[in-house]
Scaffold this motif. Structure first.
Motif, short mmCIF file in Angstrom:
data_model
loop_
_atom_site.label_atom_id
_atom_site.label_comp_id
_atom_site.label_asym_id
_atom_site.label_seq_id
_atom_site.Cartn_x
_atom_site.Cartn_y
_atom_site.Cartn_z
N CYS A 247 -35.88 18.55 17.28
CA CYS A 247 -36.24 18.47 16.04
C CYS A 247 -36.51 16.54 16.15
O CYS A 247 -35.58 16.34 17.09
CB CYS A 247 -34.62 18.86 15.02
N VAL A 248 -37.30 16.77 15.35
CA VAL A 248 -38.00 15.21 16.09
C VAL A 248 -37.72 14.32 14.53
O VAL A 248 -38.24 13.40 14.38
CB VAL A 248 -39.43 15.57 16.08
N ARG A 249 -36.90 15.07 13.17
CA ARG A 249 -37.00 13.86 12.79
C ARG A 249 -35.76 13.10 12.85
O ARG A 249 -35.34 13.31 13.29
CB ARG A 249 -36.85 15.05 11.78
N ASP A 250 -35.65 12.38 11.26
CA ASP A 250 -34.05 11.44 11.35
C ASP A 250 -32.60 11.57 12.49
O ASP A 250 -33.06 14.04 11.99
CB ASP A 250 -33.96 11.33 10.21
N GLY A 251 -32.35 10.70 12.98
CA GLY A 251 -31.05 11.61 13.50
C GLY A 251 -29.91 12.97 12.91
O GLY A 251 -29.29 14.02 13.08
N VAL A 252 -29.73 12.48 11.29
CA VAL A 252 -29.49 12.92 10.44
C VAL A 252 -29.86 14.64 10.03
O VAL A 252 -29.13 15.64 9.84
CB VAL A 252 -28.83 12.62 8.43
N THR A 253 -31.18 14.79 9.88
CA THR A 253 -31.93 15.33 9.45
C THR A 253 -31.74 16.66 11.08
O THR A 253 -31.30 17.53 10.89
CB THR A 253 -33.31 15.84 10.07
N LYS A 254 -31.63 16.06 12.36
CA LYS A 254 -31.20 17.18 13.46
C LYS A 254 -30.07 17.14 13.76
O LYS A 254 -29.83 19.21 13.41
CB LYS A 254 -31.33 16.11 14.62
N SER A 255 -29.10 17.23 13.03
CA SER A 255 -27.41 17.07 12.68
C SER A 255 -27.47 18.35 11.70
O SER A 255 -26.57 19.19 11.98
CB SER A 255 -26.97 15.96 12.35
N LEU A 256 -27.85 17.72 10.63
CA LEU A 256 -28.19 19.12 9.83
C LEU A 256 -28.55 20.92 9.92
O LEU A 256 -28.17 21.42 10.06
CB LEU A 256 -28.51 18.51 8.33
#
Length: 263
Positions: A247-256
């Motif tokens: 995942c290359v989006r925001d860190g929160v997005t990657k965690s989700l």
């Protein structure tokens, strides 16, 4: 009894033509003149899987299937490659294709022109294309219909030569849909397909998984009805599976993404 005259409003001529749907789209995403006049940017793959997928395209893969987690840059890579082919005049047209499973109804039942029906589904892909083609050139391509938005249901019976086809949300294609789409491929055509099995909106099995399994089985078993040339042609189909770690989006997005994927 004397009738009371009805006062009718005078129709005012519309001297200023209303913007077409394509113009409205660009008016919505443009932020002043900076985006409108912004030059195209160069694509740089951010992960090893994106580098792997890009290398496959550079090596001559005709069909690239990118499946896996959301936010991993699949659509951006597809847009960048199609934009490159168009700018270098290696293709004559780009088609953006998508199934309509998510709405539960055919695109033909939605209001508006074909562009208006499909633009909400392709807004992100069009923004990616604007980034890599330059806003002005993308506008030109849309106005000249060098880039078209198509529902999968309108692809049957057609053949495509010297074009790039970006097929988004391929997990929502049935096996029959993908058979129809893949057998449209003609000379000089590249298919860029993206999908995420975790977001399958079909009631049954995704045609994407069925098709990938069939390709792998055919290459492994090499049945007698497939000649050496046939098998060589199937080798021109590349597949890359993206994981939540890509995942290359925001860190929160990657965690989700990781949370939903591994539950």
């Amino acid at each position: 009894m004397k009738r009371t005259p009805v006062t009718r409003k005078k129709k005012i001529a519309d001297d200023v033509p209303k913007p077409c749907p394509k113009e409205k789209f660009f008016a919505d995403i443009a932020e002043g003149e900076s985006l409108r006049n912004s030059p195209a940017v160069k694509y740089v793959p951010a992960t090893q899987n994106l580098k792997k997928a890009l290398a496959m395209l550079r090596d001559g893969v005709r069909i690239l299937i990118m499946q896996g987690s959301a936010g991993t840059g699949k659509s951006m890579l597809a847009a960048s490659w199609a934009a490159t082919l168009m700018k270098e005049k290696k293709i004559e047209k780009i088609y953006l294709v998508r199934a309509n499973v998510a709405t539960g109804k055919s695109a033909g039942m939605l209001p508006g022109t074909e562009f208006e029906k499909l633009e909400p589904f392709f807004a992100q892909t069009l923004e990616h294309l604007a980034k890599f083609m330059g806003h002005g050139y993308l506008t030109y391509c849309l106005e000249k219909e060098l880039i078209e938005l198509k529902s999968a249901e309108y692809m049957r019976g057609r053949s495509f030569e010297n074009v790039a086809i970006i097929a988004e949300e391929c997990q929502n294609f049935t096996a029959d849909d993908l058979e129809m789409l893949l057998t449209r491929l003609g000379k000089g055509t590249t298919y860029l397909m993206t999908g995420d099995a975790k977001q399958n909106d079909l009631r049954g099995q995704s045609g994407l998984q069925t098709t990938l399994a069939l390709i792998e089985k055919t290459l492994q078993e090499q049945p007698e009805y497939m000649s050496d040339e046939d098998l060589d042609n199937l080798a021109l189909i590349g597949s890359v599976t993206f994981m939540p770690e890509d995942c290359v989006r925001d860190g929160v997005t990657k965690s989700l993404v990781k949370m939903y994927y591994y539950q």
